[in-house]
Design an enzyme around this catalytic site. Sequence first.
Site, short mmCIF file in Angstrom:
data_model
loop_
_atom_site.label_atom_id
_atom_site.label_comp_id
_atom_site.label_asym_id
_atom_site.label_seq_id
_atom_site.Cartn_x
_atom_site.Cartn_y
_atom_site.Cartn_z
N SER A 107 37.25 32.34 43.09
CA SER A 107 38.21 31.23 42.95
C SER A 107 37.54 29.85 43.05
O SER A 107 37.90 28.95 42.28
CB SER A 107 39.32 31.37 43.99
OG SER A 107 40.09 32.50 43.70
N LYS A 134 47.59 37.98 53.37
CA LYS A 134 48.66 37.81 52.38
C LYS A 134 50.07 38.06 52.93
O LYS A 134 51.03 37.47 52.46
CB LYS A 134 48.42 38.72 51.17
CG LYS A 134 47.37 38.18 50.21
CD LYS A 134 47.31 39.05 48.97
CE LYS A 134 46.44 38.40 47.90
NZ LYS A 134 46.55 39.06 46.60
N ASP A 147 50.19 36.24 41.54
CA ASP A 147 49.59 37.48 41.00
C ASP A 147 50.52 38.14 39.98
O ASP A 147 50.07 38.77 39.03
CB ASP A 147 49.31 38.49 42.12
CG ASP A 147 48.03 38.16 42.88
OD1 ASP A 147 47.15 37.48 42.31
OD2 ASP A 147 47.90 38.58 44.04
N LEU A 149 42.90 46.43 36.84
CA LEU A 149 42.88 45.15 37.56
C LEU A 149 41.46 44.75 37.94
O LEU A 149 41.19 43.60 38.29
CB LEU A 149 43.75 45.21 38.82
CG LEU A 149 45.24 45.52 38.64
CD1 LEU A 149 46.01 45.05 39.87
CD2 LEU A 149 45.84 44.88 37.41
N GLY A 187 40.88 43.03 34.23
CA GLY A 187 41.50 42.22 35.27
C GLY A 187 41.13 40.75 35.26
O GLY A 187 41.66 39.96 36.05
P1 NAP Z 1 44.47 47.78 48.58
O1 NAP Z 1 45.67 47.10 49.12
O2 NAP Z 1 43.41 48.26 49.50
O3 NAP Z 1 45.00 49.03 47.72
C1 NAP Z 1 44.12 49.97 47.12
C2 NAP Z 1 44.91 51.22 46.68
O4 NAP Z 1 43.97 52.08 46.03
C3 NAP Z 1 45.53 52.00 47.83
O5 NAP Z 1 46.76 52.54 47.41
C4 NAP Z 1 44.51 53.11 48.05
O6 NAP Z 1 45.06 54.29 48.53
C5 NAP Z 1 44.05 53.37 46.64
N1 NAP Z 1 42.75 54.03 46.61
C6 NAP Z 1 41.59 53.54 47.10
N2 NAP Z 1 40.60 54.44 46.89
C7 NAP Z 1 41.18 55.53 46.31
C8 NAP Z 1 40.70 56.77 45.85
N3 NAP Z 1 39.41 57.11 45.97
N4 NAP Z 1 41.57 57.65 45.29
C9 NAP Z 1 42.87 57.32 45.14
N5 NAP Z 1 43.40 56.13 45.55
C10 NAP Z 1 42.56 55.25 46.12
O7 NAP Z 1 43.71 46.85 47.52
P2 NAP Z 1 44.39 45.80 46.51
O8 NAP Z 1 44.40 44.47 47.12
O9 NAP Z 1 45.65 46.39 46.02
O10 NAP Z 1 43.28 45.74 45.34
C11 NAP Z 1 43.06 46.86 44.53
C12 NAP Z 1 42.16 46.51 43.34
O11 NAP Z 1 42.80 45.53 42.52
C13 NAP Z 1 40.80 45.93 43.73
O12 NAP Z 1 39.84 46.46 42.85
C14 NAP Z 1 40.98 44.44 43.50
O13 NAP Z 1 39.76 43.79 43.19
C15 NAP Z 1 41.90 44.46 42.29
N6 NAP Z 1 42.68 43.21 42.17
C16 NAP Z 1 42.47 42.44 41.08
C17 NAP Z 1 43.18 41.28 40.91
C18 NAP Z 1 42.96 40.42 39.69
O14 NAP Z 1 43.33 39.24 39.69
N7 NAP Z 1 42.39 40.96 38.63
C19 NAP Z 1 44.13 40.88 41.87
C20 NAP Z 1 44.33 41.71 42.99
C21 NAP Z 1 43.59 42.88 43.12
P3 NAP Z 1 45.38 54.51 50.11
O15 NAP Z 1 46.54 53.61 50.40
O16 NAP Z 1 45.72 55.95 50.19
O17 NAP Z 1 44.14 54.12 50.83
#
Ligand code: NAP
Length: 288
Positions: A21, A70, A106, A228, A251
């Site tokens: 950012s 957040k 978002d 994403l 993303g």
């Molecule tokens: P988060 O709150 O930690 O959520 C991650 C999710 O993925 C959880 O549901 C987790 O499951 C699941 N997960 C993780 N490892 C897994 C695996 N090996 N098998 C199955 N499910 C799995 O993270 P977040 O903030 O949502 O971010 C997630 C992704 O989105 C990241 O890569 C982040 O960089 C990306 N993102 C991108 C943007 C953008 O602007 N492009 C914005 C936000 C986020 P559990 O709950 O069971 O652990």
Amino acid sequence: MITGATKLLGVIGHPVEHSLSPIMHNAAIAHLGVNYVYLPFPIEANGLATAIAGFEAIGLQGFNITIPHKQAIMPMLTEVSEAALAVGAVNTVWRTETGWNGCNTDVAGFLAPLTSMPRDWSQTIVLVLGNGGAARAVVAGCSQLGFAAIWVVGRNQTKLQAFQQSWLASPLQPKLTVHPWGALPDLLPQAGLVVNTTPIGMYPHTDASPLSPALIAKMPTAAIAYDLIYTPNPSQFLRQAAAQGSTPIDGLEMLVQQGAAALEIWLKQPAPVEVMRRSLRRQLGLDP
Ligand code: NAP
């Protein structure tokens, strides 16, 4: 140039060192010629209230919020937008005469690449991989677009049930059902949009994909694959899906558009979206 009159913006989180950012916002600030600077503020979970009091004292104009603040920031705000309440998270805060207001850009960021496609989504089923924070913005966005159904797939049944429950009181009332990971072979052939909200495949695990080649082969060839993840770009999931004919969306545009929406709130003028996009692409080595 930073002067005595320079106004402060920033991002709070922990860790925050990796955040792109500051690059994107300072490129925009330089392009617009406004007297602002955007700084990273590494603030641990137990330091949030102190940091907000400090921001009040130093006259910070606004800030973005990333993990782990957040949700925790919400009770500290005077007003929270309906979209942020529906998502249950705030990513953008700005100063007002009566206190701090917050919203969630978002959702608009996620939607931008989809709304630029002239499509009626009412006959399309969206399948969301993962049920974390980003999945909440995706569900809110898909609910706004009016998809026929929103299927959220996760690996932890307890968290999946809690995810579903959390939407019951939402004004959005998404057409949401939750499913275990093992249901993917049956669900994927019916999905018109598949969104990866898990971090599987994110740098440095660039060869990983949330879907095995056998599962990707079950996606309709006309389906859109949306990841994403923005680094690597494209991710393994998008590479594999595109190889069998899917339209890929990465993303990066979500990142750009959520940032542009935040900057417009702070500066009350249109954001230079192309400048912001170019600064990120250069930083990520996608453009020279
Ligand atoms: P988060 O709150 O930690 O959520 C991650 C999710 O993925 C959880 O549901 C987790 O499951 C699941 N997960 C993780 N490892 C897994 C695996 N090996 N098998 C199955 N499910 C799995 O993270 P977040 O903030 O949502 O971010 C997630 C992704 O989105 C990241 O890569 C982040 O960089 C990306 N993102 C991108 C943007 C953008 O602007 N492009 C914005 C936000 C986020 P559990 O709950 O069971 O652990």
